[in-house]
Write a protein that holds these residues in place. Structure first.
Motif, PDB file in Angstrom:
ATOM      1  N   UNK A  53       0.632  -1.009  -0.123  1.00  0.00           N
ATOM      2  CA  UNK A  53      -0.112   0.024   0.107  1.00  0.00           C
ATOM      3  C   UNK A  53       0.885   1.161   0.170  1.00  0.00           C
ATOM      4  N   UNK A  54       1.468   1.451   0.454  1.00  0.00           N
ATOM      5  CA  UNK A  54       2.754   2.435   0.740  1.00  0.00           C
ATOM      6  C   UNK A  54       3.227   2.732  -0.835  1.00  0.00           C
ATOM      7  N   UNK A  55       4.365   1.346  -1.340  1.00  0.00           N
ATOM      8  CA  UNK A  55       4.543   1.862  -2.202  1.00  0.00           C
ATOM      9  C   UNK A  55       3.474   2.118  -3.449  1.00  0.00           C
ATOM     10  N   UNK A  56       1.906   1.801  -3.147  1.00  0.00           N
ATOM     11  CA  UNK A  56       1.439   1.819  -4.613  1.00  0.00           C
ATOM     12  C   UNK A  56       1.126   3.513  -4.186  1.00  0.00           C
ATOM     13  N   UNK A  57       0.855   4.190  -2.891  1.00  0.00           N
ATOM     14  CA  UNK A  57       0.731   5.437  -3.057  1.00  0.00           C
ATOM     15  C   UNK A  57       1.720   6.094  -3.231  1.00  0.00           C
ATOM     16  N   UNK A  58       3.302   5.960  -3.191  1.00  0.00           N
ATOM     17  CA  UNK A  58       4.403   6.210  -4.024  1.00  0.00           C
ATOM     18  C   UNK A  58       4.345   6.562  -5.335  1.00  0.00           C
ATOM     19  N   UNK A  72       9.973   3.637   4.595  1.00  0.00           N
ATOM     20  CA  UNK A  72       8.759   2.775   4.998  1.00  0.00           C
ATOM     21  C   UNK A  72      10.349   1.658   6.464  1.00  0.00           C
ATOM     22  N   UNK A  73       9.634   1.247   6.447  1.00  0.00           N
ATOM     23  CA  UNK A  73      10.310   0.367   7.961  1.00  0.00           C
ATOM     24  C   UNK A  73      10.817  -0.875   7.522  1.00  0.00           C
ATOM     25  N   UNK A  74      12.019  -1.439   7.674  1.00  0.00           N
ATOM     26  CA  UNK A  74      12.507  -3.010   7.362  1.00  0.00           C
ATOM     27  C   UNK A  74      11.743  -3.676   7.732  1.00  0.00           C
ATOM     28  N   UNK A  75      11.330  -5.344   7.155  1.00  0.00           N
ATOM     29  CA  UNK A  75      10.184  -6.108   8.207  1.00  0.00           C
ATOM     30  C   UNK A  75      11.195  -7.424   8.861  1.00  0.00           C
ATOM     31  N   UNK A  76      10.951  -7.663   9.921  1.00  0.00           N
ATOM     32  CA  UNK A  76      11.695  -8.402  10.587  1.00  0.00           C
ATOM     33  C   UNK A  76      11.181  -9.992  10.930  1.00  0.00           C
ATOM     34  N   UNK A  77      11.780 -10.571  10.752  1.00  0.00           N
ATOM     35  CA  UNK A  77      11.549 -12.317  10.742  1.00  0.00           C
ATOM     36  C   UNK A  77      12.839 -13.263  11.349  1.00  0.00           C
ATOM     37  N   UNK A  78      12.272 -13.038  13.233  1.00  0.00           N
ATOM     38  CA  UNK A  78      13.347 -14.031  13.599  1.00  0.00           C
ATOM     39  C   UNK A  78      13.276 -14.643  14.152  1.00  0.00           C
ATOM     40  N   UNK A  79      11.584 -15.358  13.806  1.00  0.00           N
ATOM     41  CA  UNK A  79      11.521 -16.814  14.308  1.00  0.00           C
ATOM     42  C   UNK A  79      12.890 -17.349  12.658  1.00  0.00           C
ATOM     43  N   UNK A 105      14.169 -13.157  -0.574  1.00  0.00           N
ATOM     44  CA  UNK A 105      13.720 -12.422  -1.555  1.00  0.00           C
ATOM     45  C   UNK A 105      13.391 -10.829  -0.321  1.00  0.00           C
ATOM     46  N   UNK A 106      12.920 -10.914   1.003  1.00  0.00           N
ATOM     47  CA  UNK A 106      12.405 -10.049   2.234  1.00  0.00           C
ATOM     48  C   UNK A 106      14.092  -9.700   2.454  1.00  0.00           C
ATOM     49  N   UNK A 107      14.630 -10.112   2.499  1.00  0.00           N
ATOM     50  CA  UNK A 107      16.415  -9.919   2.602  1.00  0.00           C
ATOM     51  C   UNK A 107      16.522  -8.748   1.758  1.00  0.00           C
ATOM     52  N   UNK A 108      15.970  -9.047   0.184  1.00  0.00           N
ATOM     53  CA  UNK A 108      16.326  -7.953  -0.902  1.00  0.00           C
ATOM     54  C   UNK A 108      15.562  -6.724  -0.759  1.00  0.00           C
ATOM     55  N   UNK A 109      14.290  -6.743  -0.603  1.00  0.00           N
ATOM     56  CA  UNK A 109      13.619  -5.755   0.118  1.00  0.00           C
ATOM     57  C   UNK A 109      13.799  -5.022   0.869  1.00  0.00           C
ATOM     58  N   UNK A 110      14.457  -5.544   2.051  1.00  0.00           N
ATOM     59  CA  UNK A 110      15.091  -4.452   2.953  1.00  0.00           C
ATOM     60  C   UNK A 110      15.961  -4.037   2.611  1.00  0.00           C
ATOM     61  N   UNK A 111      16.702  -4.426   1.720  1.00  0.00           N
ATOM     62  CA  UNK A 111      17.796  -3.207   1.196  1.00  0.00           C
ATOM     63  C   UNK A 111      17.375  -2.362   0.537  1.00  0.00           C
ATOM     64  N   UNK A 112      16.579  -2.503  -0.271  1.00  0.00           N
ATOM     65  CA  UNK A 112      15.352  -1.388  -1.216  1.00  0.00           C
ATOM     66  C   UNK A 112      15.275  -0.287  -0.255  1.00  0.00           C
ATOM     67  N   UNK A 113      14.176  -1.192   0.811  1.00  0.00           N
ATOM     68  CA  UNK A 113      14.181  -0.183   1.784  1.00  0.00           C
ATOM     69  C   UNK A 113      14.997   0.688   2.795  1.00  0.00           C
ATOM     70  N   UNK A 114      16.312   0.493   2.264  1.00  0.00           N
ATOM     71  CA  UNK A 114      17.350   1.155   3.354  1.00  0.00           C
ATOM     72  C   UNK A 114      17.727   1.922   1.978  1.00  0.00           C
ATOM     73  N   UNK A 115      18.154   1.888   1.112  1.00  0.00           N
ATOM     74  CA  UNK A 115      18.656   2.626   0.175  1.00  0.00           C
ATOM     75  C   UNK A 115      17.391   3.948  -0.264  1.00  0.00           C
ATOM     76  N   UNK A 116      16.150   3.223  -0.063  1.00  0.00           N
ATOM     77  CA  UNK A 116      14.905   4.016  -1.077  1.00  0.00           C
ATOM     78  C   UNK A 116      14.784   5.421   1.269  1.00  0.00           C
ATOM     79  N   UNK A 117      15.451   5.130   2.088  1.00  0.00           N
ATOM     80  CA  UNK A 117      15.416   5.341   3.129  1.00  0.00           C
ATOM     81  C   UNK A 117      16.538   6.642   2.843  1.00  0.00           C
ATOM     82  N   UNK A 118      17.590   6.623   2.845  1.00  0.00           N
ATOM     83  CA  UNK A 118      18.934   7.479   2.077  1.00  0.00           C
ATOM     84  C   UNK A 118      18.495   7.814   1.042  1.00  0.00           C
ATOM     85  N   UNK A 119      18.067   7.898   0.178  1.00  0.00           N
ATOM     86  CA  UNK A 119      17.953   8.420  -0.989  1.00  0.00           C
ATOM     87  C   UNK A 119      16.906  10.070  -0.542  1.00  0.00           C
ATOM     88  N   UNK A 120      15.899   9.201   0.612  1.00  0.00           N
ATOM     89  CA  UNK A 120      14.992  10.434   0.897  1.00  0.00           C
ATOM     90  C   UNK A 120      15.712  11.384   1.634  1.00  0.00           C
TER      91      UNK A 120
END
Length: 225
Positions: A53-58, A72-79, A105-120
């Motif tokens: 939803x966040x990316x759709x809004x963007x 957006x914040x990264x996704x955590x998967x502690x289990x 894929x989630x790790x890759x998405x989190x990397x994408x989110x980190x790059x997006x945060x740096x860009x912003x």
């Protein structure tokens, strides 16, 4: 008085019982952890829904030539992070491939989110961003939207085929995935390049931060979700 043979037999019986109890306890623990992995996948599905939803809004904002400076914040998967090794021996090859594919894929998405945060964070504060910044923002939203949709497909497939989530390159399900990917790619492109007539920059300024409020999301038709 018990003979040596009887004593040895009792000792062996005790060892066997102890090992059996330990084995059953270990099995129960592993099965419990497997259930936790499944529950975590369900939770991840909800988290990825939120990011979609966040990316759709963007994408909607990008279609209007704008940039939203929230992120957006990264996704955590502690289990998975701490207990995947505990269940590997109990999984078949299809289950292992599926789990590893989803979390890679989630790790890759989190990397994408980190790059997006740096860009912003590096956008100019007192001046208008460059044209290249607007293009990069739109491309980032497009890639994030696609990544979320792909993860959702794989999580859904795993949850619906828990005993054997087979995904070969030549089977029917893979062809269905390719068609699904093309459909969501076209959907993202349409949102980015064809803004709805009902949307305007002022429309999005009504919401302070889409990542903080559950009622602050809108679909591609400008309807509140």
């Amino acid at each position: 008085m018990e003979s040596w043979a009887e004593q040895a037999g009792l000792i062996l019986l005790g060892v066997f019982v102890a090992q059996s109890v330990n084995y059953l306890a270990s099995k129960r623990r592993v099965h419990k952890i497997i259930k936790l992995h499944i529950e975590e996948l369900k939770q991840l599905s909800l988290e990825v829904d939120r990011l979609t939803l966040i990316f759709e809004r963007q994408l909607q904002i990008a279609s209007l030539g704008g940039i939203n400076q929230s992120f957006a914040l990264p996704i955590k998967a502690p289990i998975y992070a701490h207990h995947y090794s505990d269940i590997m021996a109990e999984l078949n090859i299809d289950q292992r491939i599926s789990y590893q594919m989803i979390h890679t894929q989630i790790d890759s998405l989190n990397q994408h989110l980190a790059e997006a945060r740096e860009f912003i964070a590096n956008l100019p504060v007192l001046s208008k961003p460059e044209e290249a910044d607007f293009e990069k923002y739109a491309q980032s939203a497009h890639e994030g939207f696609l990544a979320c949709k792909v993860i959702q497909w794989h999580i859904s497939y795993h949850l619906n085929n828990q005993s054997k989530p087979t995904l070969g390159y030549k089977d029917k399900k893979h062809q269905e995935f390719l068609q699904y990917y093309q459909d969501v790619y076209d959907e993202a492109t349409a949102i980015k390049t064809h803004p709805s007539a009902d949307l305007s920059p002022d429309f999005f300024e009504k919401i302070y931060d889409p990542s903080a409020f559950g009622n602050g999301y809108f679909n591609s038709h400008g309807e509140r979700i």
